[in-house]
Structures are given as C-alpha cells and as structure tokens.
Design a protein around this motif. Structure first.
Motif, PDB file in Angstrom:
ATOM      1  N   LYS A 271      50.041-141.859-112.239  1.00 48.93           N
ATOM      2  CA  LYS A 271      51.258-141.445-112.942  1.00 48.93           C
ATOM      3  C   LYS A 271      52.512-141.966-112.257  1.00 48.93           C
ATOM      4  CE  LYS A 271      49.543-137.178-115.099  1.00 48.93           C
ATOM      5  NZ  LYS A 271      49.713-135.703-115.189  1.00 48.93           N
ATOM      6  N   ARG A 272      52.517-141.989-110.935  1.00 49.54           N
ATOM      7  CA  ARG A 272      53.725-142.440-110.240  1.00 49.54           C
ATOM      8  C   ARG A 272      53.987-143.930-110.477  1.00 49.54           C
ATOM      9  NH1 ARG A 272      50.086-141.123-106.197  1.00 49.54           N
ATOM     10  NH2 ARG A 272      49.457-142.749-104.709  1.00 49.54           N
TER      11      ARG A 272
ATOM     12  N   ARG B 157      55.695-143.966-113.923  1.00 49.58           N
ATOM     13  CA  ARG B 157      57.085-143.496-113.821  1.00 49.58           C
ATOM     14  C   ARG B 157      57.993-144.542-113.183  1.00 49.58           C
ATOM     15  NH1 ARG B 157      54.412-138.563-111.824  1.00 49.58           N
ATOM     16  NH2 ARG B 157      54.251-137.075-113.555  1.00 49.58           N
TER      17      ARG B 157
ATOM     18  N   ASP C 265      60.309-145.452-118.459  1.00 49.43           N
ATOM     19  CA  ASP C 265      60.678-144.075-118.800  1.00 49.43           C
ATOM     20  C   ASP C 265      59.986-143.626-120.084  1.00 49.43           C
ATOM     21  OD1 ASP C 265      62.300-143.888-116.593  1.00 49.43           O
ATOM     22  OD2 ASP C 265      64.151-144.374-117.673  1.00 49.43           O
TER      23      ASP C 265
ATOM     24  N   ALA D  42      56.486-142.832-119.214  1.00 49.26           N
ATOM     25  CA  ALA D  42      56.510-141.680-118.310  1.00 49.26           C
ATOM     26  C   ALA D  42      56.652-140.380-119.095  1.00 49.26           C
ATOM     27  CB  ALA D  42      57.651-141.822-117.314  1.00 49.26           C
ATOM     28  N   LYS D  43      57.493-140.384-120.128  1.00 48.27           N
ATOM     29  CA  LYS D  43      57.665-139.184-120.953  1.00 48.27           C
ATOM     30  C   LYS D  43      56.376-138.844-121.685  1.00 48.27           C
ATOM     31  CE  LYS D  43      62.651-139.676-121.648  1.00 48.27           C
ATOM     32  NZ  LYS D  43      63.732-140.003-122.623  1.00 48.27           N
TER      33      LYS D  43
ATOM     34  N   CYS E 226      53.474-139.563-120.659  1.00 48.82           N
ATOM     35  CA  CYS E 226      52.574-139.100-119.602  1.00 48.82           C
ATOM     36  C   CYS E 226      52.865-137.645-119.244  1.00 48.82           C
ATOM     37  CB  CYS E 226      52.748-140.006-118.387  1.00 48.82           C
ATOM     38  SG  CYS E 226      52.026-139.423-116.859  1.00 48.82           S
ATOM     39  N   ASP E 227      54.130-137.304-119.085  1.00 49.78           N
ATOM     40  CA  ASP E 227      54.523-135.956-118.662  1.00 49.78           C
ATOM     41  C   ASP E 227      54.338-134.913-119.757  1.00 49.78           C
ATOM     42  OD1 ASP E 227      55.190-136.910-116.177  1.00 49.78           O
ATOM     43  OD2 ASP E 227      57.300-137.224-116.676  1.00 49.78           O
TER      44      ASP E 227
END
Length: 228
Positions: free
Chosen positions: A23-24, A27, A31, A34-35, A37-38
């Motif tokens: 995940k890092r 990120r 973005d 990443a969204k 993913c989160d």
C-alpha cells in the motif's frame, strides 16, 4: 521490496493478472489509486480493475485497463523505470534499432499514467518517447499519434506527448515532409498539423504559403484566430 511482494498487504487484479503490491508503494505514486486502496477494508484488500485489452482498437483505451499496461505500472512503482520491454535498448545507434522499439506501447502506458495521475511515470514515458523519436519515420508513429491525440489531454503550458511529437516532426521536417505517411498523418490529425506549424517559426505558412495542398485545408480549419 520488489522481491518481497509475496508479503504485500494489497493486491491489484486486472483480467487474469494479479499483482501483489504494498500500500505504501501505491500511496507514493498515485493519489487516485491510494484512495481506492484506502476505501477497502483490511479483509478486502483487493482492487479489481476492469480489464479492457487494447488489441489495436483505440476505443478500448480509457474505459477499462489493459492488464499488460497495469503490469508495466506496477513494475514502474517498484523500479522507478520502465520495463526492459517498454524502454527497449536505450543506447541505439541507428534508425533501424530505434524503429524496433514500440511507440505504441509507450503511448498506451502514458494514457494509463494520465488516467491515474502518475506524474513520475508520465515523465519517464516522455523521456523514452523523445529519445525514440530520433527516428523520424518510425513504423509505429501513425498509430501512436492517434492514441496520443485521441486519448490524452494536454493543458495549456504543459509539455506532454502531444508537444513532444510535434517538436520532433518539426525538428526533422526536411525528412518528415518527404514521407507519405507523415503527410497522411497531418491530414488525419489537424491539431498535430497545427502544432507542427507552430514549431516551425520560419515556415512558409506564416507568409501565406503551406506545406502542401493537402495540409492547406487542414491548417486553415484547425488554426484559431489569424487568417492565412
């Protein structure tokens, strides 16, 4: 981290391909991804991208994602470089060596990078594309240009693939203008013709003349503002 992906905490799937990824890492590069993913729970740490292979069809670009290009994206995330397949043999000495590399593949990677706002990947593609454009009559140039001008955007002031292609054609205009393929390309893509014109400060077009009979109509309809 590339060799430790078996222990990664996320997975991207596209078609029949599955990519374990940290995940890092996501990120750090996008973005948008990443969204996505989160927004997933720990138990559902999977992002399923709609698979839509290119298969030589422009209409297949953008709606979904090509598994081949998603794989290129994941490779870049970890290596900060294109795959050997995408970048080819970088130090090429001849036009023949350059023409063996895929402008189409680079253009497709750029489309995905633009879609997910992966600026570092866009910059890397631009770098390699510019180098390969040292071959002014590349066999994949026409198809690559159609991808670039129909499937990418380039805001004012940004130097993207559209500008890169126009500058390369203008730089090698003495060679390009002799090619029937280039003549056809400029007629099929009016915006490209106009951009090439803008890169030729001493072009006869600026004094009431034009590249050729076919280009006159294209440039006159494409150019905003000034009369010819």
């Amino acid at each position: 981290m590339w060799d430790d992906r078996s222990n990664a905490d996320f997975e991207i799937r596209c078609g029949n391909k599955k990519f374990k990824i940290h995940k890092r890492i996501i990120r750090a590069h996008s973005d948008v991804l990443a969204k996505a993913c989160d927004n997933r729970s720990f138990e559902a740490s999977i992002l399923d991208l709609k698979a839509h292979p290119y298969n030589g069809n422009l209409n297949n670009l953008g709606d979904g994602d090509d598994p081949e290009i998603v794989e290129e994206m994941v490779h870049f995330f970890y290596h900060l470089e294109l795959s050997p397949k995408a970048r080819g043999m970088y130090r090429c000495a001849t036009d023949e060596e350059l023409s063996g590399h895929s402008l189409i593949l680079l253009a497709r990677i750029y489309v995905l990078a633009e879609k997910y706002f992966i600026e570092a990947l866009k910059a890397k593609v631009l770098h390699h594309f510019s180098y390969m454009m040292r071959c002014p009559i590349h066999p994949e140039l026409v198809e690559a240009c159609h991808i670039i001008y129909k499937k990418t955007v380039e805001p004012a002031g940004e130097h993207g693939l559209r500008t890169t292609v126009a500058k390369a054609l203008a730089r090698d205009w003495s060679t390009s203008k002799k090619s029937g393929e280039h003549d056809k390309l400029l007629q099929e893509i009016p915006e490209l013709a106009f951009r090439v014109l803008k890169e030729l400060p001493d072009s006869p077009c600026r004094h009431g003349y034009c590249f050729g009979e076919g280009h006159v109509a294209v440039l006159r309809t494409a150019a905003p503002g000034p009369s010819w």
